[in-house]
Design a protein around this motif. Structure first.
Motif, mmCIF file in Angstrom:
data_model
loop_
_atom_site.group_PDB
_atom_site.id
_atom_site.type_symbol
_atom_site.label_atom_id
_atom_site.label_comp_id
_atom_site.label_asym_id
_atom_site.label_seq_id
_atom_site.Cartn_x
_atom_site.Cartn_y
_atom_site.Cartn_z
ATOM 1 N N GLU A 13 0.841 -1.189 0.000
ATOM 2 C CA GLU A 13 0.000 0.000 0.000
ATOM 3 C C GLU A 13 0.883 1.248 0.000
ATOM 4 O O GLU A 13 1.947 1.252 0.610
ATOM 5 C CB GLU A 13 -0.895 0.048 1.239
ATOM 6 C CG GLU A 13 -2.025 -0.949 1.250
ATOM 7 C CD GLU A 13 -3.209 -0.513 0.402
ATOM 8 O OE1 GLU A 13 -3.499 0.688 0.317
ATOM 9 O OE2 GLU A 13 -3.854 -1.404 -0.166
ATOM 10 N N TRP A 17 -2.586 8.866 0.493
ATOM 11 C CA TRP A 17 -3.593 8.861 -0.582
ATOM 12 C C TRP A 17 -4.137 10.257 -0.813
ATOM 13 O O TRP A 17 -4.151 11.081 0.099
ATOM 14 C CB TRP A 17 -4.765 7.973 -0.185
ATOM 15 C CG TRP A 17 -4.439 6.533 -0.023
ATOM 16 C CD1 TRP A 17 -4.098 5.902 1.142
ATOM 17 C CD2 TRP A 17 -4.433 5.532 -1.038
ATOM 18 N NE1 TRP A 17 -3.884 4.564 0.899
ATOM 19 C CE2 TRP A 17 -4.085 4.314 -0.420
ATOM 20 C CE3 TRP A 17 -4.690 5.557 -2.403
ATOM 21 C CZ2 TRP A 17 -3.987 3.130 -1.128
ATOM 22 C CZ3 TRP A 17 -4.601 4.368 -3.108
ATOM 23 C CH2 TRP A 17 -4.251 3.170 -2.472
ATOM 24 N N THR A 19 -7.691 12.162 -2.571
ATOM 25 C CA THR A 19 -8.997 11.991 -3.189
ATOM 26 C C THR A 19 -8.935 12.599 -4.592
ATOM 27 O O THR A 19 -8.015 13.366 -4.909
ATOM 28 C CB THR A 19 -10.093 12.697 -2.378
ATOM 29 O OG1 THR A 19 -9.813 14.098 -2.360
ATOM 30 C CG2 THR A 19 -10.181 12.148 -0.963
ATOM 31 N N ALA A 45 -6.631 4.761 -9.729
ATOM 32 C CA ALA A 45 -7.426 5.096 -8.557
ATOM 33 C C ALA A 45 -8.122 3.825 -8.086
ATOM 34 O O ALA A 45 -8.616 3.044 -8.898
ATOM 35 C CB ALA A 45 -8.460 6.167 -8.888
ATOM 36 N N ARG A 48 -10.841 3.134 -1.328
ATOM 37 C CA ARG A 48 -10.429 2.927 0.051
ATOM 38 C C ARG A 48 -11.456 3.630 0.915
ATOM 39 O O ARG A 48 -11.714 4.823 0.718
ATOM 40 C CB ARG A 48 -9.024 3.483 0.330
ATOM 41 C CG ARG A 48 -7.922 2.749 -0.414
ATOM 42 C CD ARG A 48 -7.787 1.322 0.110
ATOM 43 N NE ARG A 48 -6.733 0.581 -0.546
ATOM 44 C CZ ARG A 48 -6.904 -0.203 -1.612
ATOM 45 N NH1 ARG A 48 -8.107 -0.326 -2.167
ATOM 46 N NH2 ARG A 48 -5.905 -0.873 -2.132
ATOM 47 N N ARG A 53 -9.411 6.817 -4.509
ATOM 48 C CA ARG A 53 -8.194 7.529 -4.101
ATOM 49 C C ARG A 53 -7.036 7.174 -5.023
ATOM 50 O O ARG A 53 -7.006 6.111 -5.623
ATOM 51 C CB ARG A 53 -7.832 7.172 -2.664
ATOM 52 C CG ARG A 53 -8.917 7.544 -1.667
ATOM 53 C CD ARG A 53 -8.541 7.092 -0.269
ATOM 54 N NE ARG A 53 -9.636 7.222 0.651
ATOM 55 C CZ ARG A 53 -9.867 8.281 1.406
ATOM 56 N NH1 ARG A 53 -9.068 9.326 1.326
ATOM 57 N NH2 ARG A 53 -10.885 8.315 2.224
ATOM 58 N N PRO A 55 -2.694 7.103 -5.133
ATOM 59 C CA PRO A 55 -1.481 7.190 -4.317
ATOM 60 C C PRO A 55 -0.779 8.536 -4.544
ATOM 61 O O PRO A 55 -0.508 8.919 -5.678
ATOM 62 C CB PRO A 55 -0.614 6.039 -4.830
ATOM 63 C CG PRO A 55 -1.583 5.080 -5.438
ATOM 64 C CD PRO A 55 -2.664 5.937 -6.024
ATOM 65 N N GLU A 56 -0.527 9.235 -3.461
ATOM 66 C CA GLU A 56 0.048 10.577 -3.554
ATOM 67 C C GLU A 56 1.412 10.594 -4.239
ATOM 68 O O GLU A 56 1.702 11.477 -5.057
ATOM 69 C CB GLU A 56 0.176 11.180 -2.154
ATOM 70 C CG GLU A 56 0.728 12.577 -2.155
ATOM 71 C CD GLU A 56 0.791 13.175 -0.769
ATOM 72 O OE1 GLU A 56 0.620 14.404 -0.683
ATOM 73 O OE2 GLU A 56 1.011 12.440 0.206
#
Length: 121
Positions: A13, A17, A19, A45, A48, A53, A55-56
């Protein structure tokens, strides 16, 4: 203290995260463009807590430039979005940063694409 869970069995993971509205703001594009990027496999995306979301870290340090090619190769190999995310974040000590996602932001993007392509064979 050492981690008793082998790298191959650890949950894959991202650390943080965003949005979809946060992604739109970060990229300075309309939310409709973010939805289009997801449909076109330019961005990944997953849900979650019931919310889609991203991943940043895939938006930072140039990773976004190489992500579409990798996502398309993974889709061609039969991976869905959840499986692609797991593949991107699976710990791998042979890669700088320890994951394919981290390596995408560096000079190993070509190697990540090669590994993704090999999954189809």
């Amino acid at each position: 203290m050492t981690d008793s869970v082998p790298a191959a069995n650890r949950a894959a993971e991202p650390a943080a995260w965003l949005t979809l509205p946060d992604v739109a703001e970060r990229l300075d594009v309309p939310i409709s463009k973010v939805h289009q990027m997801i449909r076109d496999r330019e961005l990944i995306a997953v849900r979650r807590d019931g919310i889609r979301r991203v991943p940043e870290d895939l938006l930072a340090n140039g990773a976004l430039k190489h992500l579409p090619g990798v996502l398309n190769l993974l889709a061609d190999a039969g991976y869905d979005d959840e499986e692609s995310l797991r593949w991107l974040y699976q710990p791998d000590d042979t890669l700088p940063g320890g994951t394919a996602a981290a390596a995408l932001a560096g000079d190993q993007a070509r190697e990540i694409k090669r590994r993704a392509q090999a999954l189809g064979f």
